[in-house]
Scaffold this motif. Structure first.
Motif, PDB file in Angstrom:
ATOM      1  N   ALA A 213       0.883  -1.237  -0.056  1.00 19.21           N
ATOM      2  CA  ALA A 213      -0.073   0.133   0.111  1.00 19.21           C
ATOM      3  C   ALA A 213       0.710   1.341  -0.102  1.00 19.21           C
ATOM      4  N   PRO A 214       1.842   1.390   0.961  1.00 19.30           N
ATOM      5  CA  PRO A 214       2.960   2.466   0.617  1.00 19.30           C
ATOM      6  C   PRO A 214       3.431   2.718  -0.536  1.00 19.30           C
ATOM      7  N   MET A 215       3.697   1.601  -1.215  1.00 22.98           N
ATOM      8  CA  MET A 215       4.386   1.655  -2.679  1.00 22.98           C
ATOM      9  C   MET A 215       3.582   2.564  -3.472  1.00 22.98           C
ATOM     10  N   PHE A 216       2.155   2.048  -3.599  1.00 20.57           N
ATOM     11  CA  PHE A 216       1.031   2.747  -4.566  1.00 20.57           C
ATOM     12  C   PHE A 216       1.170   4.126  -4.073  1.00 20.57           C
ATOM     13  N   ALA A 217       0.960   4.411  -2.827  1.00 18.87           N
ATOM     14  CA  ALA A 217       0.610   5.722  -2.474  1.00 18.87           C
ATOM     15  C   ALA A 217       2.068   6.633  -2.783  1.00 18.87           C
ATOM     16  N   GLN A 218       3.057   6.162  -2.628  1.00 22.91           N
ATOM     17  CA  GLN A 218       4.426   6.901  -2.785  1.00 22.91           C
ATOM     18  C   GLN A 218       4.613   7.201  -4.145  1.00 22.91           C
ATOM     19  N   ARG A 219       4.203   6.099  -5.085  1.00 17.24           N
ATOM     20  CA  ARG A 219       4.394   6.207  -6.519  1.00 17.24           C
ATOM     21  C   ARG A 219       3.160   7.005  -7.122  1.00 17.24           C
ATOM     22  N   ALA A 220       2.152   7.351  -6.378  1.00 17.89           N
ATOM     23  CA  ALA A 220       1.034   8.133  -6.917  1.00 17.89           C
ATOM     24  C   ALA A 220       0.422   7.307  -7.965  1.00 17.89           C
ATOM     25  N   LEU A 221       0.129   5.773  -7.614  1.00 19.73           N
ATOM     26  CA  LEU A 221      -0.564   5.347  -8.741  1.00 19.73           C
ATOM     27  C   LEU A 221      -2.021   5.115  -7.914  1.00 19.73           C
ATOM     28  N   ALA A 222      -2.998   5.274  -8.719  1.00 16.17           N
ATOM     29  CA  ALA A 222      -4.503   5.206  -8.027  1.00 16.17           C
ATOM     30  C   ALA A 222      -5.003   3.614  -7.915  1.00 16.17           C
ATOM     31  N   VAL A 223      -5.325   3.040  -6.637  1.00 16.60           N
ATOM     32  CA  VAL A 223      -5.508   1.980  -6.598  1.00 16.60           C
ATOM     33  C   VAL A 223      -7.160   1.888  -6.706  1.00 16.60           C
ATOM     34  N   ARG A 224      -7.841   1.300  -7.474  1.00 15.14           N
ATOM     35  CA  ARG A 224      -9.343   1.240  -7.961  1.00 15.14           C
ATOM     36  C   ARG A 224     -10.008   0.181  -6.988  1.00 15.14           C
ATOM     37  N   ALA A 225      -9.494  -0.704  -6.994  1.00 18.67           N
ATOM     38  CA  ALA A 225      -9.845  -1.959  -6.338  1.00 18.67           C
ATOM     39  C   ALA A 225      -8.894  -2.851  -5.423  1.00 18.67           C
ATOM     40  N   TRP A 226      -9.202  -3.523  -4.229  1.00 20.98           N
ATOM     41  CA  TRP A 226      -8.217  -4.392  -3.669  1.00 20.98           C
ATOM     42  C   TRP A 226      -8.780  -5.304  -3.138  1.00 20.98           C
ATOM     43  N   SER A 227      -9.150  -6.522  -3.735  1.00 21.08           N
ATOM     44  CA  SER A 227      -9.964  -7.726  -3.090  1.00 21.08           C
ATOM     45  C   SER A 227      -8.959  -8.787  -2.696  1.00 21.08           C
ATOM     46  N   GLY A 228      -9.383  -9.597  -1.876  1.00 23.06           N
ATOM     47  CA  GLY A 228      -8.582 -10.707  -1.346  1.00 23.06           C
ATOM     48  C   GLY A 228      -9.609 -12.009  -0.860  1.00 23.06           C
ATOM     49  N   THR A 229      -8.966 -13.032  -0.743  1.00 13.31           N
ATOM     50  CA  THR A 229      -9.420 -14.382  -0.235  1.00 13.31           C
ATOM     51  C   THR A 229      -8.292 -15.121   0.585  1.00 13.31           C
ATOM     52  N   ASN A 230      -8.835 -15.529   1.391  1.00 12.01           N
ATOM     53  CA  ASN A 230      -8.064 -16.440   2.453  1.00 12.01           C
ATOM     54  C   ASN A 230      -8.571 -17.738   2.555  1.00 12.01           C
ATOM     55  N   LEU A 231      -7.717 -18.678   2.390  1.00 17.20           N
ATOM     56  CA  LEU A 231      -8.201 -20.127   2.653  1.00 17.20           C
ATOM     57  C   LEU A 231      -7.162 -20.740   3.906  1.00 17.20           C
ATOM     58  N   LEU A 232      -8.013 -21.250   4.668  1.00 16.38           N
ATOM     59  CA  LEU A 232      -7.315 -21.730   5.975  1.00 16.38           C
ATOM     60  C   LEU A 232      -8.201 -22.678   6.896  1.00 16.38           C
ATOM     61  N   GLY A 233      -7.354 -23.679   7.453  1.00 16.38           N
ATOM     62  CA  GLY A 233      -8.111 -24.631   8.155  1.00 16.38           C
ATOM     63  C   GLY A 233      -7.756 -24.537   9.688  1.00 16.38           C
ATOM     64  N   GLY A 234      -7.748 -25.627  10.308  1.00 17.18           N
ATOM     65  CA  GLY A 234      -7.410 -25.589  11.847  1.00 17.18           C
ATOM     66  C   GLY A 234      -8.420 -24.936  12.608  1.00 17.18           C
ATOM     67  N   GLY A 235      -7.962 -24.459  13.624  1.00 17.28           N
ATOM     68  CA  GLY A 235      -8.969 -23.761  14.685  1.00 17.28           C
ATOM     69  C   GLY A 235      -9.250 -22.276  14.102  1.00 17.28           C
ATOM     70  N   ASP A 236      -8.345 -21.686  13.389  1.00 17.98           N
ATOM     71  CA  ASP A 236      -8.865 -20.365  12.845  1.00 17.98           C
ATOM     72  C   ASP A 236      -9.690 -20.548  11.924  1.00 17.98           C
ATOM     73  N   GLY A 237      -9.761 -21.411  11.007  1.00 17.96           N
ATOM     74  CA  GLY A 237     -10.657 -21.702  10.062  1.00 17.96           C
ATOM     75  C   GLY A 237     -12.054 -21.873  10.738  1.00 17.96           C
ATOM     76  N   ALA A 238     -12.174 -22.715  11.723  1.00 19.65           N
ATOM     77  CA  ALA A 238     -13.201 -23.104  12.058  1.00 19.65           C
ATOM     78  C   ALA A 238     -13.896 -21.858  12.720  1.00 19.65           C
ATOM     79  N   ALA A 239     -13.091 -21.133  13.845  1.00 25.65           N
ATOM     80  CA  ALA A 239     -13.629 -19.776  14.168  1.00 25.65           C
ATOM     81  C   ALA A 239     -13.853 -18.712  13.188  1.00 25.65           C
ATOM     82  N   LEU A 240     -13.240 -18.742  12.127  1.00 25.68           N
ATOM     83  CA  LEU A 240     -13.541 -17.563  11.186  1.00 25.68           C
ATOM     84  C   LEU A 240     -14.715 -17.766  10.021  1.00 25.68           C
ATOM     85  N   ALA A 241     -15.393 -19.118  10.515  1.00 21.75           N
ATOM     86  CA  ALA A 241     -16.371 -19.363   9.600  1.00 21.75           C
ATOM     87  C   ALA A 241     -17.749 -18.647  10.097  1.00 21.75           C
ATOM     88  N   ASP A 242     -17.613 -18.139  11.496  1.00 18.97           N
ATOM     89  CA  ASP A 242     -18.558 -17.366  11.958  1.00 18.97           C
ATOM     90  C   ASP A 242     -18.428 -15.783  11.512  1.00 18.97           C
TER      91      ASP A 242
END
Length: 365
Positions: A213-242
């Motif tokens: 993010a600082p790279m885009f800001a400092q180079r004056a590049l306009a971010v139009r969209a920033w999307s993401g996906t996390n795939l995880l298991g274990g206790g975190d995956g179960a907890a974050l299903a909520d």
């Protein structure tokens, strides 16, 4: 005899806690190098932090699986080296013996104050029985949904945080859970006279976002969209299903972008529970941005890693830094620890600025 420091882990039998306890024992025995521990790098060589061989572990947990067996399961999943839990069985068993039942259990008849008093008594007894100079409380329990109203009962993370304050212990919230951020704890946090830090350890996707993010800001590049996906298991995956827990987690991820870019770009972060991944996770980001004369471009990143192995050295770092801060009389939110968190109490959001603030803290300590 060197003074000893306690590390009290809320969620003491979880993956992160087990990896941290095993890691500290392995480093003390000289079985592995301190990879990922910032406090073991040259900028911290002159900071009188508690040595690794003086750390004593205990904690609260609602599960009964002993640490040696939990460590064996992590070794089977590739999180810990094979053979390491057996080599460190005595150290893991000693830490497990200091773990006390957490709560509140369903239909627990105790009031909030009674629960806080019981948890604080566990902390005081641990510190006294082991002859510790101080005990640092670190929350590494599963993420909980944020309370819908300040008038709701205190969530477990806030009960444990209040107990830390009552026992006079420095406190670190390594999770997105409410902890000390509950409005009903504001006065206690302000007057407790202990240092605290949080929240939500920055280990993977958000770590990368705080660099890009600082790279885009400092180079004056306009971010139009920033999307993401996390795939995880274990206790975190179960907890974050909520959905509520996932919303608490995503709030820190969004803050990094909003603070650095000036506004939150379009796009969402999705968190999917994939039990087959165990303690491993994959994070994917898709960044749409504009260049000179409106040319449209895309940057995509993929982060694959083991969250427990990424988090454990940071937990040890934070516990040692907070112990030193407490020793020097620091109180309230500790400036300079934003490097470790998605949603820090103070300081900038970009990783380079956070690194400089951390080095300044090292100088003060």
């Amino acid at each position: 005899m060197k003074p000893r420091t306690g590390i009290w882990l809320t969620g003491a039998r979880g993956s992160v806690a087990t990896t941290a306890v095993t890691g500290a024992a392995a480093l003390t025995a000289g079985l592995h190098p301190p990879t990922g521990m910032i406090t073991e790098t040259p900028p911290f060589a002159d900071v009188p932090l508690p040595p690794l061989d003086t750390l004593v572990f205990g904690g609260h947990d609602t599960t009964s699986c002993p640490l040696p067996k939990r460590a064996e399961a992590l070794a089977e999943g590739g999180v810990l080296p094979h053979g390491l839990p057996a080599a460190l069985h005595a150290e893991l068993a000693a830490a497990d013996a200091a773990i006390r039942p957490g709560g509140p259990a369903p239909h627990d008849p105790r009031t909030e104050d009674e629960l806080i008093a019981a948890f604080a008594a566990d902390l005081t007894a641990f510190t006294r029985e082991h002859g510790l100079a101080r005990t640092v409380v670190v929350n590494v329990a599963s993420t909980e949904p944020a309370p819908s109203s300040p008038d709701d009962p205190l969530p477990p993370s806030s009960l444990y945080a209040a107990a830390a304050l009552r026992a006079g212990c420095p406190y670190v919230n390594f999770t997105p859970s409410t902890g000390l951020h509950h409005p009903r704890l504001a006065d206690a946090a302000r007057t407790a006279g202990v240092p605290y830090a949080g929240r939500d350890g920055k280990t993977g996707q958000t770590l990368l976002r705080s660099v890009l993010a600082p790279m885009f800001a400092q180079r004056a590049l306009a971010v139009r969209a920033w999307s993401g996906t996390n795939l995880l298991g274990g206790g975190d995956g179960a907890a974050l299903a909520d959905p509520g827990a996932a919303a608490a987690k995503n709030a820190g991820k969004e803050r990094v972008l909003a603070d650095t870019l000036g506004a939150l770009p379009a796009g969402d972060v999705h968190i999917d529970d994939v039990p087959a991944l165990g303690d491993w996770k994959t994070a994917w980001d898709h960044i749409a941005f504009d260049g000179f004369l409106g040319s449209r471009m895309v940057l995509q990143t993929i982060w694959q890693g083991c969250d427990s192995a990424l988090a454990a050295p940071l937990v040890l770092d934070l516990a040692r830094l907070m112990a030193r801060a407490h020793e020097t009389g620091v109180t309230g939110p500790v400036d300079g620890l934003g490097f470790y968190f998605k949603d820090p109490d103070t300081g900038p959001s970009g990783l380079p600025d956070q690194w400089r603030a951390l080095l300044a803290l090292a100088d003060r300590l």
